[in-house]
Scaffold this motif. Structure first.
Motif, mmCIF file in Angstrom:
data_model
loop_
_atom_site.group_PDB
_atom_site.id
_atom_site.type_symbol
_atom_site.label_atom_id
_atom_site.label_comp_id
_atom_site.label_asym_id
_atom_site.label_seq_id
_atom_site.Cartn_x
_atom_site.Cartn_y
_atom_site.Cartn_z
ATOM 1 N N LEU A 143 40.036 48.432 37.338
ATOM 2 C CA LEU A 143 41.463 48.274 37.057
ATOM 3 C C LEU A 143 41.875 46.808 37.061
ATOM 4 N N LEU A 144 41.319 46.038 37.993
ATOM 5 C CA LEU A 144 41.623 44.602 38.024
ATOM 6 C C LEU A 144 41.145 43.924 36.740
ATOM 7 N N VAL A 145 39.966 44.304 36.302
ATOM 8 C CA VAL A 145 39.418 43.728 35.070
ATOM 9 C C VAL A 145 40.283 44.129 33.879
ATOM 10 N N ARG A 146 40.677 45.408 33.820
ATOM 11 C CA ARG A 146 41.508 45.869 32.703
ATOM 12 C C ARG A 146 42.811 45.078 32.645
ATOM 13 N N LEU A 147 43.405 44.863 33.795
ATOM 14 C CA LEU A 147 44.644 44.097 33.852
ATOM 15 C C LEU A 147 44.422 42.668 33.361
ATOM 16 N N ALA A 148 43.368 42.025 33.839
ATOM 17 C CA ALA A 148 43.094 40.637 33.446
ATOM 18 C C ALA A 148 42.813 40.523 31.949
ATOM 19 N N ARG A 149 42.218 41.544 31.383
ATOM 20 C CA ARG A 149 41.910 41.528 29.954
ATOM 21 C C ARG A 149 43.101 41.948 29.083
ATOM 22 N N SER A 150 44.143 42.485 29.683
ATOM 23 C CA SER A 150 45.232 43.108 28.922
ATOM 24 C C SER A 150 45.970 42.145 27.994
ATOM 25 N N ASP A 151 45.991 40.870 28.327
ATOM 26 C CA ASP A 151 46.709 39.907 27.488
ATOM 27 C C ASP A 151 45.803 39.227 26.463
ATOM 28 N N GLY A 152 44.559 39.689 26.377
ATOM 29 C CA GLY A 152 43.632 39.116 25.413
ATOM 30 C C GLY A 152 43.013 37.807 25.853
ATOM 31 N N ASP A 153 43.313 37.363 27.083
ATOM 32 C CA ASP A 153 42.774 36.111 27.612
ATOM 33 C C ASP A 153 42.213 36.374 29.002
ATOM 34 N N TYR A 154 40.939 36.660 29.079
ATOM 35 C CA TYR A 154 40.266 36.932 30.345
ATOM 36 C C TYR A 154 39.914 35.574 30.958
ATOM 37 N N ALA A 155 40.918 34.956 31.560
ATOM 38 C CA ALA A 155 40.845 33.567 32.003
ATOM 39 C C ALA A 155 39.964 33.382 33.232
ATOM 40 N N ALA A 156 39.397 32.199 33.337
ATOM 41 C CA ALA A 156 38.545 31.855 34.480
ATOM 42 C C ALA A 156 39.296 31.998 35.800
ATOM 43 N N THR A 157 40.595 31.667 35.809
ATOM 44 C CA THR A 157 41.373 31.809 37.048
ATOM 45 C C THR A 157 41.504 33.275 37.443
ATOM 46 N N GLU A 158 41.636 34.164 36.460
ATOM 47 C CA GLU A 158 41.720 35.595 36.746
ATOM 48 C C GLU A 158 40.377 36.124 37.252
ATOM 49 N N ILE A 159 39.306 35.677 36.650
ATOM 50 C CA ILE A 159 37.968 36.075 37.086
ATOM 51 C C ILE A 159 37.736 35.612 38.522
ATOM 52 N N ALA A 160 38.108 34.374 38.814
ATOM 53 C CA ALA A 160 37.957 33.848 40.177
ATOM 54 C C ALA A 160 38.805 34.643 41.160
ATOM 55 N N GLN A 161 40.007 35.042 40.745
ATOM 56 C CA GLN A 161 40.874 35.829 41.622
ATOM 57 C C GLN A 161 40.265 37.215 41.876
ATOM 58 N N ILE A 162 39.708 37.828 40.856
ATOM 59 C CA ILE A 162 39.045 39.127 41.038
ATOM 60 C C ILE A 162 37.895 38.968 42.017
ATOM 61 N N ASP A 163 37.087 37.937 41.843
ATOM 62 C CA ASP A 163 35.979 37.694 42.778
ATOM 63 C C ASP A 163 36.510 37.508 44.197
ATOM 64 N N HIS A 164 37.590 36.756 44.347
ATOM 65 C CA HIS A 164 38.184 36.522 45.668
ATOM 66 C C HIS A 164 38.650 37.842 46.296
ATOM 67 N N VAL A 165 39.318 38.675 45.502
ATOM 68 C CA VAL A 165 39.772 39.979 45.997
ATOM 69 C C VAL A 165 38.580 40.814 46.444
ATOM 70 N N LEU A 166 37.546 40.872 45.634
ATOM 71 C CA LEU A 166 36.370 41.674 45.967
ATOM 72 C C LEU A 166 35.670 41.144 47.215
ATOM 73 N N MET A 167 35.598 39.822 47.347
ATOM 74 C CA MET A 167 34.977 39.225 48.535
ATOM 75 C C MET A 167 35.759 39.598 49.791
ATOM 76 N N ARG A 168 37.068 39.404 49.727
ATOM 77 C CA ARG A 168 37.912 39.661 50.898
ATOM 78 C C ARG A 168 37.965 41.153 51.230
ATOM 79 N N ARG A 169 38.157 41.959 50.221
ATOM 80 C CA ARG A 169 38.340 43.401 50.441
ATOM 81 C C ARG A 169 37.070 44.091 50.925
ATOM 82 N N TYR A 170 35.931 43.657 50.410
ATOM 83 C CA TYR A 170 34.687 44.358 50.713
ATOM 84 C C TYR A 170 33.694 43.534 51.528
#
Length: 145
Positions: free
Chosen positions: A29-56
């Motif tokens: 779902l996080l990936v789908r959201l980040a891709r939703s605007d057609g720009d899967y930006a490096a900052t969004e990818i880094a934020q997803i990684d940060h969320v996954l690191m912290r959460r899990y």
């Protein structure tokens, strides 16, 4: 690869997901959201990684590996409505609320609240059983933190 998970998620009465599958579904779902605007930006990818690191409790390599799996699952997942409704039935409310907060973190990570991302957030929150008020409070928590 993810056909069994997707089949279980879209079954008429999905059962609670094991932790490994819930991680994938929620990360997708996080990936789908980040891709939703057609720009899967490096900052969004880094934020997803940060969320996954912290959460899990993952290290950087573990988070990147999980995100790569989530990217694959997102590409294979059904439409957002079916996908989020299935997650709602299979994941606890607390976990879904935490995902909304993580989704806001992704939206805000690049400093731009894109219309496509906002629209997806407005659609996804209620499909996950999260009220507008809960989503708003989650956004404020992310903005403040």
């Amino acid at each position: 690869m993810f056909s069994d998970l997707l089949r279980r998620l879209t079954a008429p009465e999905p059962q609670r997901l094991p932790d490994t599958d819930a991680r994938l579904a929620l990360g997708a779902l996080l990936v789908r959201l980040a891709r939703s605007d057609g720009d899967y930006a490096a900052t969004e990818i880094a934020q997803i990684d940060h969320v996954l690191m912290r959460r899990y409790g993952l290290d950087q390599a573990g988070a990147q590996d999980l995100r790569a799996q989530c990217e694959t699952l997102e590409a294979e997942a059904p439409d957002t409505v079916r996908f989020t409704r299935a997650i709602k039935d299979a994941v606890s409310h607390e976990d879904r609320l935490a995902v909304i907060e993580a989704m806001w973190a992704v939206v805000l990570s690049d400093g731009v609240r894109d219309e496509a991302e906002d629209s997806l957030m407005r659609m996804v929150a209620p499909l996950l059983g999260i009220t507008d008020q809960e989503s708003h409070r989650a956004r404020l928590r992310v903005s403040a933190g």
